[in-house]
Design an enzyme around this catalytic site. Structure first.
Site, PDB file in Angstrom:
ATOM      1  N   TRP A 158       0.812  -1.225   0.000  1.00 25.67           N
ATOM      2  CA  TRP A 158       0.000   0.000   0.000  1.00 25.67           C
ATOM      3  C   TRP A 158       0.839   1.267   0.000  1.00 25.67           C
ATOM      4  O   TRP A 158       0.416   2.307  -0.505  1.00 25.67           O
ATOM      5  CB  TRP A 158      -1.026  -0.030   1.140  1.00 25.67           C
ATOM      6  CG  TRP A 158      -2.045  -1.094   0.864  1.00 25.67           C
ATOM      7  CD1 TRP A 158      -2.201  -2.279   1.526  1.00 25.67           C
ATOM      8  CD2 TRP A 158      -3.008  -1.107  -0.211  1.00 25.67           C
ATOM      9  NE1 TRP A 158      -3.198  -3.023   0.930  1.00 25.67           N
ATOM     10  CE2 TRP A 158      -3.707  -2.332  -0.128  1.00 25.67           C
ATOM     11  CE3 TRP A 158      -3.339  -0.223  -1.224  1.00 25.67           C
ATOM     12  CZ2 TRP A 158      -4.729  -2.680  -1.026  1.00 25.67           C
ATOM     13  CZ3 TRP A 158      -4.356  -0.565  -2.120  1.00 25.67           C
ATOM     14  CH2 TRP A 158      -5.032  -1.775  -2.004  1.00 25.67           C
ATOM     15  N   ASP A 164      -1.390   6.376   6.492  1.00 24.44           N
ATOM     16  CA  ASP A 164      -2.510   5.551   6.043  1.00 24.44           C
ATOM     17  C   ASP A 164      -2.803   4.538   7.150  1.00 24.44           C
ATOM     18  O   ASP A 164      -2.036   3.605   7.368  1.00 24.44           O
ATOM     19  CB  ASP A 164      -2.106   4.842   4.737  1.00 24.44           C
ATOM     20  CG  ASP A 164      -3.178   3.895   4.223  1.00 24.44           C
ATOM     21  OD1 ASP A 164      -4.194   3.703   4.917  1.00 24.44           O
ATOM     22  OD2 ASP A 164      -2.997   3.352   3.115  1.00 24.44           O
ATOM     23  N   LYS A 199     -12.581  -1.862   7.297  1.00 21.99           N
ATOM     24  CA  LYS A 199     -11.882  -2.920   8.049  1.00 21.99           C
ATOM     25  C   LYS A 199     -12.197  -2.826   9.535  1.00 21.99           C
ATOM     26  O   LYS A 199     -12.705  -3.764  10.134  1.00 21.99           O
ATOM     27  CB  LYS A 199     -10.388  -2.829   7.787  1.00 21.99           C
ATOM     28  CG  LYS A 199     -10.079  -2.971   6.287  1.00 21.99           C
ATOM     29  CD  LYS A 199      -8.694  -2.536   5.966  1.00 21.99           C
ATOM     30  CE  LYS A 199      -8.478  -2.363   4.477  1.00 21.99           C
ATOM     31  NZ  LYS A 199      -8.755  -3.554   3.671  1.00 21.99           N
TER      32      LYS A 199
HETATM   33  N1  PMP Z   1      -4.335   1.359   2.193  1.00 22.02           N
HETATM   34  C1  PMP Z   1      -4.398   0.234   2.924  1.00 22.02           C
HETATM   35  C2  PMP Z   1      -3.462   0.038   4.073  1.00 22.02           C
HETATM   36  C3  PMP Z   1      -5.357  -0.744   2.594  1.00 22.02           C
HETATM   37  O1  PMP Z   1      -5.420  -1.876   3.297  1.00 22.02           O
HETATM   38  C4  PMP Z   1      -6.232  -0.525   1.503  1.00 22.02           C
HETATM   39  C5  PMP Z   1      -7.301  -1.513   1.122  1.00 22.02           C
HETATM   40  N2  PMP Z   1      -7.083  -2.807   1.395  1.00 22.02           N
HETATM   41  C6  PMP Z   1      -6.101   0.661   0.775  1.00 22.02           C
HETATM   42  C7  PMP Z   1      -5.160   1.587   1.171  1.00 22.02           C
HETATM   43  C8  PMP Z   1      -6.994   0.957  -0.388  1.00 22.02           C
HETATM   44  O2  PMP Z   1      -8.238   1.252   0.112  1.00 22.02           O
HETATM   45  P1  PMP Z   1      -9.515   1.545  -0.798  1.00 22.02           P
HETATM   46  O3  PMP Z   1      -9.803   0.281  -1.520  1.00 22.02           O
HETATM   47  O4  PMP Z   1     -10.542   1.912   0.219  1.00 22.02           O
HETATM   48  O5  PMP Z   1      -9.182   2.662  -1.702  1.00 22.02           O
END
Ligand code: PMP
Length: 360
Positions: free
Chosen positions: A103, A171, A195
């Site tokens: 991420w 994040d 989550k």
């Molecule tokens: N950052 C992290 C740490 C994540 O776990 C996720 C989704 N699994 C995201 C960003 C992306 O999130 P979204 O699908 O809500 O854009």
């Protein structure tokens, strides 16, 4: 109704049962209005009051100081990864990124069109550790330093207090409200709700108000934090049902003892799961350096892919679902979010020990 399973899904993830029951009633008739919560105007008094109460509750739960604004937005964490550079950095300005997993890499890609994105350190390609802070190549003048508090796919969690010469952007999508944090350490925190806080479709942004004075880059109002703040996150039609569900989830978190209680729970049950992995004589393997193993997402491997497929199939027969690892790494991943009951983790550990006895 069929029996509810133990749902280890990485997100959208399991929601607390009391939340779902209450929401079921509110979908038909909310507050005696003869209309459901998803059917009323966001500008109505009832919804406006609810939205204000959700913000107040989130501020209380996470101990968010007054000099921080809270926004409820759409577009997921991924949109935030683009909005952060647009709002906090001048076009082409330097912005620092610490890469501890998938991420962080995505955040870097999303920012690349807008800033001079600089990697201060990266744990690629294995993502099994956090590079020591002493070796981070921090820029002399960065608009911000972006980190991923918990890498959902690789199972790596930052647990150090980071000293940066610029505002820290984090994040927290997979670890928000899983333990107390010092909000004042951060310039901006963002987290998709799906989550640890609620359903998909709503994202929480917590930002130091002073940072919103930055000019940022040329952008439409819909991409501007200040415009959202000025309209109390109702610049356009908000995801009303998701907002409501997020509020119910926060109420449930509070009734269960708040973030500190969840910190204890997460510490205990993740320790039990890692002990089961480490005590399996090498049958189950987690590759992450112990000091940065995630309390929330626990990836692991079996001796081969055929055994992993069998593990997943047999787990599912026991009502243990959502355990397949992300395609980027394979294997198994157990996501232990706030709403997952402790008994789910105990049942998983029992099953793992039994499976190891038969196949180890
Ligand atoms: N950052 C992290 C740490 C994540 O776990 C996720 C989704 N699994 C995201 C960003 C992306 O999130 P979204 O699908 O809500 O854009």
């Amino acid at each position: 109704m069929s029996q509810r399973v133990f749902n280890f899904s990485p997100g959208p993830a399991t929601l607390p049962e009391p939340v779902l029951r209450e929401a079921g009633r509110a979908l038909l008739d909310w507050q005696g209005q003869g209309a459901g919560v998803a059917e009323v105007s966001h500008r109505g008094a009832a919804f406006m009051a609810m939205a204000a109460a959700v913000e107040a509750r989130l501020r209380r739960l996470l101990a968010i100081p007054e000099d921080y604004a809270v926004l409820f937005m759409q577009g997921g964490a991924t949109l935030q990864q683009a909005l952060v550079p647009l709002n906090l950095a001048a076009a082409g300005a330097r912005a620092d990124y610490l890469i501890t997993g998938h991420w962080g890499q995505v955040a870097l890609q999303q920012a690349a069109p807008y800033v001079d994105a600089h990697v201060v350190a990266s744990a690629a390609p294995d993502f099994c550790a956090v590079p020591p802070a002493s070796g981070w190549q921090l820029s002399a003048k960065a608009a911000y330093l972006h980190v991923t508090a918990n890498e959902t796919i690789h199972g790596v969690e930052l647990n150090q207090r980071i000293q940066a010469p610029c505002p820290l952007v984090a994040d927290f999508s997979s670890s928000i409200a899983s333990r107390p944090i010092e909000v004042a350490d951060y310039g901006l925190i963002y987290a998709g709700a799906q989550k640890n806080l609620g359903p998909a479709g709503i994202t929480v942004v917590i930002v130091r108000r002073a940072l919103l004075a930055r000019e940022g880059q040329r952008r439409a109002p819909i991409l501007d934090y200040r415009a959202h703040l000025a309209r109390e996150s109702m610049l356009n039609t908000p995801p009303t049902l998701n907002w409501y569900l997020l509020g119910l989830y926060l109420e449930w978190l509070e009734s269960e003892g708040g973030v500190a209680a969840f910190a204890t729970r997460h510490a205990q049950r993740s320790a039990r799961l890692y002990a089961a992995l480490d005590g399996s004589g090498g049958f189950y393997r987690n590759r992450v350096e112990k000091s940065v193993r995630s309390r929330i997402n626990v990836p692991f491997f079996l001796p081969d892919a055929a055994l992993e497929a069998r593990f997943l199939a047999e787990a599912e027969q026991r009502g243990l679902v959502g355990l397949k690892g992300h395609k980027a790494v394979g294997g198994i991943r157990a996501s232990l979010y706030n709403a997952l009951p402790d008994t789910a983790v105990e049942t998983l550990i029992d099953f793992m020990q039994e499976f190891c006895r038969h196949h180890g």
